[in-house]
Every structure is written in C-alpha cells, then in structure tokens.
Write a protein that holds these residues in place. Structure first.
Motif, mmCIF file in Angstrom:
data_model
loop_
_atom_site.group_PDB
_atom_site.id
_atom_site.type_symbol
_atom_site.label_atom_id
_atom_site.label_comp_id
_atom_site.label_asym_id
_atom_site.label_seq_id
_atom_site.Cartn_x
_atom_site.Cartn_y
_atom_site.Cartn_z
ATOM 1 N N ALA A 8 0.825 -1.212 0.000
ATOM 2 C CA ALA A 8 0.000 0.000 0.000
ATOM 3 C C ALA A 8 0.861 1.264 0.000
ATOM 4 N N LEU A 9 1.967 1.231 0.751
ATOM 5 C CA LEU A 9 2.862 2.391 0.735
ATOM 6 C C LEU A 9 3.501 2.578 -0.636
ATOM 7 N N GLY A 10 3.852 1.494 -1.294
ATOM 8 C CA GLY A 10 4.394 1.598 -2.644
ATOM 9 C C GLY A 10 3.385 2.158 -3.631
ATOM 10 N N ILE A 11 2.129 1.731 -3.525
ATOM 11 C CA ILE A 11 1.071 2.277 -4.383
ATOM 12 C C ILE A 11 0.881 3.761 -4.106
ATOM 13 N N LYS A 12 0.902 4.132 -2.826
ATOM 14 C CA LYS A 12 0.706 5.534 -2.449
ATOM 15 C C LYS A 12 1.859 6.398 -2.919
ATOM 16 N N LEU A 13 3.082 5.933 -2.752
ATOM 17 C CA LEU A 13 4.250 6.727 -3.128
ATOM 18 C C LEU A 13 4.495 6.752 -4.632
ATOM 19 N N HIS A 14 3.831 5.913 -5.374
ATOM 20 C CA HIS A 14 4.038 5.850 -6.823
ATOM 21 C C HIS A 14 3.746 7.187 -7.491
ATOM 22 N N GLY A 15 2.674 7.844 -7.117
ATOM 23 C CA GLY A 15 2.291 9.084 -7.779
ATOM 24 C C GLY A 15 2.759 10.336 -7.083
ATOM 25 N N ASP A 16 3.393 10.219 -5.919
ATOM 26 C CA ASP A 16 3.808 11.405 -5.175
ATOM 27 C C ASP A 16 5.086 11.995 -5.737
ATOM 28 N N GLN A 30 6.803 13.029 3.909
ATOM 29 C CA GLN A 30 7.630 11.977 3.334
ATOM 30 C C GLN A 30 8.388 11.218 4.420
ATOM 31 N N LEU A 31 8.844 11.948 5.452
ATOM 32 C CA LEU A 31 9.525 11.270 6.553
ATOM 33 C C LEU A 31 8.578 10.351 7.311
ATOM 34 N N SER A 32 7.337 10.786 7.505
ATOM 35 C CA SER A 32 6.381 9.914 8.198
ATOM 36 C C SER A 32 6.083 8.671 7.356
ATOM 37 N N LEU A 33 5.997 8.817 6.036
ATOM 38 C CA LEU A 33 5.811 7.642 5.184
ATOM 39 C C LEU A 33 7.026 6.730 5.230
ATOM 40 N N PHE A 34 8.214 7.328 5.342
ATOM 41 C CA PHE A 34 9.420 6.509 5.476
ATOM 42 C C PHE A 34 9.368 5.678 6.754
ATOM 43 N N PHE A 35 8.971 6.299 7.864
ATOM 44 C CA PHE A 35 8.898 5.558 9.119
ATOM 45 C C PHE A 35 7.809 4.502 9.092
ATOM 46 N N LEU A 36 6.721 4.762 8.372
ATOM 47 C CA LEU A 36 5.699 3.726 8.195
ATOM 48 C C LEU A 36 6.241 2.559 7.384
ATOM 49 N N LEU A 37 7.005 2.868 6.351
ATOM 50 C CA LEU A 37 7.629 1.806 5.559
ATOM 51 C C LEU A 37 8.608 1.008 6.417
#
Length: 158
Positions: free
Chosen positions: A123-131, A141-148
C-alpha cells in the motif's frame, strides 16, 4: 490479469518439471500423497496451505505476487486509494490480534507468508508511486518513510 499470470507461469515452468520429477523419483508415492499441494503450487496458491511444507521459495513468492495482483485490481485499479487504506488497516488489526490477543506465532507466520503480512509495504508503494517530493512536504515523506520502516519490521522482525 491473465497475461500477467501467463508470464509468471512461463517463469516457473522450467522449475516445475524438474522439481516434480525429482520428488517423484525420490519417493514414488509422492504424487498420491501430495497431489493437492502440487495443485496449489501450480495454481499460485501455495502459500494458502496451512502447512509450511508447501512454502518453497519461488512458489511462495509468485503466489504472493498473484495475491497482490488480485488486491490491486479489486481495490486500486481505476479507484481511489481509500479501499486499499481500509484493507491495510484491517490487515494490521488482524496481525495485532494475532500478536497481542491470540499469541499464536504460527498464525502470525502464516499471515506473513500471505498478503496480510505484505499489504502495508504494498500500500505504501502504491501511495508513493504518484507522489512528488517537495521541500514543503518533507514531514509527510519522513512519516511515510517511518511507516515503511515499521512495515519492514513487521514482515522481517518478530
């Protein structure tokens, strides 16, 4: 979907034939005892089997890929991201229940071999695909990194 499954099957076919032949020569009753396991392996559903016997490397991986293809087409393709987020939260809750309430490590291992354990990085990969990355959204972006990072720990850590 059919074209992608065909590509995966062509990748596995050179491995399937020698694998089945070697196991058949090694134990002549192998096919009679494990015909359902072999059907699951060739149908890309080997990781749905509850026994860890069926989790051979490439078959487990390609089964997971097929599961994620199905989830992509069912929840993401030509839709917004909301259904995928709900599914991700539900899968995290299922894993948390297996860890905290049930305390069953075998069940948690089974979840990690299936899409339930791999849905967060997917799901994170799908979300980050278009960002696109900009300086104004560094905190996001840092919060998404920590979620990953937490997703990778949930898959490979205990």
């Amino acid at each position: 979907m059919k074209r992608h499954a065909g590509k995966l099957w062509l990748l596995l076919l050179p491995l399937l034939i020698p694998h089945f032949l070697i196991l058949g020569i090694k134990a002549p009753s192998y096919f009679q005892e494990h015909w359902f396991d072999l059907a699951l392996m060739t149908g890309f559903a080997g990781n749905l089997h509850p026994e860890p016997y069926i989790f051979h490397g490439p078959w487990w991986f390609f089964s997971l890929i097929v599961q994620l293809y199905i989830i992509y087409y069912a929840f993401v393709y030509h839709r917004n991201i909301r259904p995928l987020v709900l599914l991700t939260v539900a899968c995290i809750m299922v894993q948390a229940t297996a860890i905290g309430i049930i305390r069953n490590t075998d069940l948690l291992e089974y979840f990690r071999f299936n899409f339930i354990g791999s849905i967060l990085p997917f799901a994170l990969g799908i979300k980050l695909h278009g960002d696109t990355f900009s300086r104004r959204e560094v905190w996001r972006q840092l919060s998404l990194f920590f979620l990953l990072y937490a997703a990778l720990i949930s898959i490979y850590g205990c």
